[in-house]
Design a protein around this motif. Structure first.
Motif, PDB file in Angstrom:
ATOM      1  N   ARG A  23      -9.583  -1.495   5.627  1.00 18.67           N
ATOM      2  CA  ARG A  23      -8.308  -1.526   5.121  1.00 18.67           C
ATOM      3  C   ARG A  23      -7.943  -2.344   3.907  1.00 18.67           C
ATOM      4  NH1 ARG A  23      -5.577  -3.448   9.198  1.00 18.67           N
ATOM      5  NH2 ARG A  23      -5.420  -5.448   8.434  1.00 18.67           N
ATOM      6  N   ARG A  26      -9.757  -0.293   1.021  1.00 20.73           N
ATOM      7  CA  ARG A  26      -8.947   0.873   0.566  1.00 20.73           C
ATOM      8  C   ARG A  26      -7.720   0.156  -0.219  1.00 20.73           C
ATOM      9  NH1 ARG A  26      -4.337   2.568   2.287  1.00 20.73           N
ATOM     10  NH2 ARG A  26      -4.083   1.434   4.476  1.00 20.73           N
ATOM     11  N   GLN A  27      -7.081  -0.830   0.260  1.00 23.67           N
ATOM     12  CA  GLN A  27      -5.937  -1.343  -0.534  1.00 23.67           C
ATOM     13  C   GLN A  27      -6.237  -2.002  -1.513  1.00 23.67           C
ATOM     14  OE1 GLN A  27      -4.350  -4.126   2.601  1.00 23.67           O
ATOM     15  NE2 GLN A  27      -3.111  -2.523   3.383  1.00 23.67           N
ATOM     16  N   ARG A  33      -4.151   6.033   2.456  1.00 24.62           N
ATOM     17  CA  ARG A  33      -5.337   6.765   3.141  1.00 24.62           C
ATOM     18  C   ARG A  33      -5.643   8.025   3.047  1.00 24.62           C
ATOM     19  NH1 ARG A  33      -1.906   4.175   7.535  1.00 24.62           N
ATOM     20  NH2 ARG A  33      -2.942   2.337   8.133  1.00 24.62           N
ATOM     21  N   PHE A  36      -8.175   7.699   0.041  1.00 23.38           N
ATOM     22  CA  PHE A  36      -9.374   7.316   0.303  1.00 23.38           C
ATOM     23  C   PHE A  36      -9.997   8.249   1.247  1.00 23.38           C
ATOM     24  CE2 PHE A  36     -11.526   4.148   3.374  1.00 23.38           C
ATOM     25  CZ  PHE A  36     -12.333   3.355   2.383  1.00 23.38           C
ATOM     26  N   VAL A  47      -9.500   7.881   8.659  1.00 20.50           N
ATOM     27  CA  VAL A  47      -9.302   6.575   7.926  1.00 20.50           C
ATOM     28  C   VAL A  47      -8.281   5.819   8.888  1.00 20.50           C
ATOM     29  CG1 VAL A  47      -8.583   5.287   5.868  1.00 20.50           C
ATOM     30  CG2 VAL A  47      -9.801   7.529   5.741  1.00 20.50           C
ATOM     31  N   GLU A  51      -9.325   2.151  10.812  1.00 19.78           N
ATOM     32  CA  GLU A  51      -8.501   0.973  10.460  1.00 19.78           C
ATOM     33  C   GLU A  51      -7.720   0.352  11.566  1.00 19.78           C
ATOM     34  OE1 GLU A  51      -7.474   1.956   5.725  1.00 19.78           O
ATOM     35  OE2 GLU A  51      -5.645   1.747   7.344  1.00 19.78           O
ATOM     36  N   MET A  65     -18.937   3.898   1.318  1.00 18.86           N
ATOM     37  CA  MET A  65     -17.457   2.911   1.271  1.00 18.86           C
ATOM     38  C   MET A  65     -18.282   1.879   0.319  1.00 18.86           C
ATOM     39  SD  MET A  65     -15.521   2.347   4.552  1.00 18.86           S
ATOM     40  CE  MET A  65     -15.936   3.418   5.991  1.00 18.86           C
TER      41      MET A  65
END
Length: 76
Positions: A23, A26-27, A33, A36, A47, A51, A65
């Protein structure tokens, strides 16, 4: 694993990522989401499952990733 370790410093041994690490990545990238998931070639719900600790990402997705974290696009 080095890029992910550098970014999060809380990655578990063996380069397994905890849900909050996914998470945060991604942020940090400023992605929803959905966005991503598109970058990784998976569904948005996948995703969400990563998470929320429903499933652990396959090593292929962990590598993708890492590429995202390092600023290079993963191969589709």
């Amino acid at each position: 694993c080095s890029v992910l370790l550098e970014i999060h410093r809380q990655v578990l041994p063996g380069c397994a990522m905890r849900p909050k690490d996914i998470r945060r990545l991604r942020q940090k990238l400023g992605l929803s989401r959905y966005e991503f998931a598109l970058r990784l070639g998976v569904q948005r719900m996948t995703v969400w499952r990563w998470e929320h600790a429903r499933v652990q990402p396959h090593p292929v997705f962990l590598e993708m990733m890492e590429k995202l974290a390092s600023g290079s696009e993963p191969a589709h």
